[in-house]
Design a protein around this motif. Structure first.
Motif, PDB file in Angstrom:
ATOM      1  N   SER A  63      38.740  48.899  35.747  1.00  0.00           N
ATOM      2  CA  SER A  63      37.440  49.551  35.350  1.00  0.00           C
ATOM      3  C   SER A  63      37.234  49.326  34.067  1.00  0.00           C
ATOM      4  CB  SER A  63      37.737  51.047  35.904  1.00  0.00           C
ATOM      5  OG  SER A  63      38.850  51.665  34.851  1.00  0.00           O
ATOM      6  N   ALA A  78      33.585  57.435  43.844  1.00  0.00           N
ATOM      7  CA  ALA A  78      34.698  56.938  44.206  1.00  0.00           C
ATOM      8  C   ALA A  78      35.968  57.735  43.808  1.00  0.00           C
ATOM      9  CB  ALA A  78      35.024  55.651  43.546  1.00  0.00           C
ATOM     10  N   ARG A  79      36.045  58.394  42.628  1.00  0.00           N
ATOM     11  CA  ARG A  79      37.205  59.619  42.231  1.00  0.00           C
ATOM     12  C   ARG A  79      37.364  60.544  43.314  1.00  0.00           C
ATOM     13  NH1 ARG A  79      35.611  60.631  37.614  1.00  0.00           N
ATOM     14  NH2 ARG A  79      35.017  62.526  38.065  1.00  0.00           N
ATOM     15  N   GLU A 117      28.748  56.032  40.463  1.00  0.00           N
ATOM     16  CA  GLU A 117      29.439  55.102  41.731  1.00  0.00           C
ATOM     17  C   GLU A 117      31.166  55.845  41.389  1.00  0.00           C
ATOM     18  OE1 GLU A 117      28.861  51.365  41.619  1.00  0.00           O
ATOM     19  OE2 GLU A 117      26.963  51.533  42.787  1.00  0.00           O
ATOM     20  N   GLU A 118      31.625  55.547  40.133  1.00  0.00           N
ATOM     21  CA  GLU A 118      32.860  56.098  39.632  1.00  0.00           C
ATOM     22  C   GLU A 118      33.338  57.313  39.873  1.00  0.00           C
ATOM     23  OE1 GLU A 118      33.356  55.087  35.400  1.00  0.00           O
ATOM     24  OE2 GLU A 118      33.369  52.922  35.763  1.00  0.00           O
ATOM     25  N   SER A 172      34.536  50.737  46.875  1.00  0.00           N
ATOM     26  CA  SER A 172      34.047  51.132  45.508  1.00  0.00           C
ATOM     27  C   SER A 172      35.069  50.645  44.434  1.00  0.00           C
ATOM     28  CB  SER A 172      34.236  52.821  45.469  1.00  0.00           C
ATOM     29  OG  SER A 172      33.556  53.090  44.353  1.00  0.00           O
ATOM     30  N   GLU A 173      36.519  50.855  44.656  1.00  0.00           N
ATOM     31  CA  GLU A 173      37.413  50.328  43.583  1.00  0.00           C
ATOM     32  C   GLU A 173      37.269  48.897  43.509  1.00  0.00           C
ATOM     33  OE1 GLU A 173      40.837  53.760  44.062  1.00  0.00           O
ATOM     34  OE2 GLU A 173      40.947  51.840  45.022  1.00  0.00           O
ATOM     35  N   SER A 211      35.586  50.976  30.803  1.00  0.00           N
ATOM     36  CA  SER A 211      35.081  52.269  30.389  1.00  0.00           C
ATOM     37  C   SER A 211      34.012  52.300  29.508  1.00  0.00           C
ATOM     38  CB  SER A 211      36.370  53.086  29.639  1.00  0.00           C
ATOM     39  OG  SER A 211      36.600  52.046  28.548  1.00  0.00           O
ATOM     40  N   ARG A 237      26.633  52.973  37.631  1.00  0.00           N
ATOM     41  CA  ARG A 237      28.205  52.691  37.672  1.00  0.00           C
ATOM     42  C   ARG A 237      28.972  53.728  37.479  1.00  0.00           C
ATOM     43  NH1 ARG A 237      26.767  47.882  35.179  1.00  0.00           N
ATOM     44  NH2 ARG A 237      27.488  48.719  33.364  1.00  0.00           N
ATOM     45  N   ARG A 238      28.498  54.880  36.782  1.00  0.00           N
ATOM     46  CA  ARG A 238      29.178  55.963  36.415  1.00  0.00           C
ATOM     47  C   ARG A 238      29.219  56.880  37.570  1.00  0.00           C
ATOM     48  NH1 ARG A 238      28.508  60.950  34.706  1.00  0.00           N
ATOM     49  NH2 ARG A 238      26.308  60.962  34.780  1.00  0.00           N
ATOM     50  N   GLN A 253      34.258  48.199  41.399  1.00  0.00           N
ATOM     51  CA  GLN A 253      34.702  48.375  39.993  1.00  0.00           C
ATOM     52  C   GLN A 253      35.124  47.149  39.153  1.00  0.00           C
ATOM     53  OE1 GLN A 253      36.205  52.436  39.478  1.00  0.00           O
ATOM     54  NE2 GLN A 253      34.881  52.913  40.996  1.00  0.00           N
TER      55      GLN A 253
END
Length: 290
Positions: free
Chosen positions: A146, A219-220, A215-216, A117-118, A148, A212-213, A121
């Motif tokens: 990443s 991932a976090r 996914e972020e 995932s990283e 923003s 994407r958000r 991104q």
């Protein structure tokens, strides 16, 4: 040997081999008398697994990566030109290209879900940001990148806004006026069509940004869980080691206590023999003096 050459070789290595190789290079530079180079090499940081995977992609699949970065240049140009039709087409193409690169990353590097995932991104950031693209192209990332905020959508410029405020009669009287997409508007109906395409492109881009958000966030959470699991494994191992050490020392103490108890018993026996010997010696001395 210079820093650029050394860095290029080091960042091609897996993270597990990076530190030892870096330190060896730094020592070699120091032994050669180049203290400044040795210091600069020593400052190079080990890459994360996801950063290394993207670095590897730039070396092993340069043509595929160049396709993505070239698409990013065209996509940014479409945003700048407010070309809604081109933006919509490039957005669809972007999904296909990034999908192929994502599969290459997973197949070649064997990444975990969080690291993959990283890496995804990072590729997304390279598409929408020119500086990120340069970093990815060099293949010396230390950590994932990443982007923003939402990806830019075609926002009308000052002149375009002025044209949109023009009355319909004026647009009809000027058939050569350029539509927002950069193509000539043949009739008064072209402008609404251009706005519809622009709105559709903006909607799709916002949906992609929202995806994407999500996914972020996922991932976090995956990274946090992975870090928690790693911390738990480390402390569980430390607990096991501490328990083993404690048990070994407790056994030694118990052994010493048993030995001490035996020694005390033997000391008591020696005290008794000593007292008997003293008493008998006094009696013998008394008889001798008669």
């Amino acid at each position: 040997m210079d820093l650029d050459e050394v860095a290029g070789r080091l960042y091609a290595l897996p993270p597990s081999e990076f530190t030892a190789a870096r330190d060896a290079r730094a020592r070699a530079a120091k032994d050669a008398g180049d203290i400044r180079l040795a210091r600069d090499i020593g400052r190079l940081r080990r890459p994360t697994v996801s950063a290394w995977a993207v670095n590897r992609l730039s070396r092993e699949h340069p043509e595929e990566l160049a396709e993505l970065l070239g698409l990013g240049e065209r996509l940014r140009a479409a945003w700048e030109a407010q070309d809604a039709a081109a933006l919509a087409e490039l957005t669809r193409e972007r999904g296909a290209v990034t999908g192929r690169l994502s599969r290459l990353l997973r197949e070649s590097a064997g990444l975990s879900a969080a690291a993959a995932s990283e890496a995804d991104q990072t590729l997304d950031a390279a598409v929408v940001d020119a500086d990120a693209a340069d970093q990815v192209r060099r293949g010396r990332l230390v950590r994932p990148l990443s982007y923003s905020g939402f990806a830019p959508a075609p926002v009308p410029r000052e002149g375009a806004q002025g044209r949109r405020r023009t009355a319909p009669a004026d647009r009809a009287a000027s058939p050569d006026r350029t539509a927002p997409s950069g193509r000539a508007a043949p009739s008064g109906r072209a402008a609404p069509s251009g706005r519809a395409a622009e709105d559709e492109a903006r909607r799709r881009e916002q949906e992609a940004a929202e995806a994407r958000r999500r996914e972020e966030i996922a991932a976090r959470k995956a990274r946090e869980r992975q870090e928690a699991e790693e911390a738990h494994r480390e402390w569980a191992a430390a607990l096991e080691e501490a328990q083993r050490e404690r048990d070994e020392r407790a056994e030694k103490v118990a052994t010493l206590e048993r030995e001490l108890a035996g020694a005390r018993d033997r000391l008591a026996e020696s005290d008794q023999r000593l007292e008997v010997a003293r008493r008998e010696e006094r009696h013998a001395r008394a008889r001798l003096s008669r």
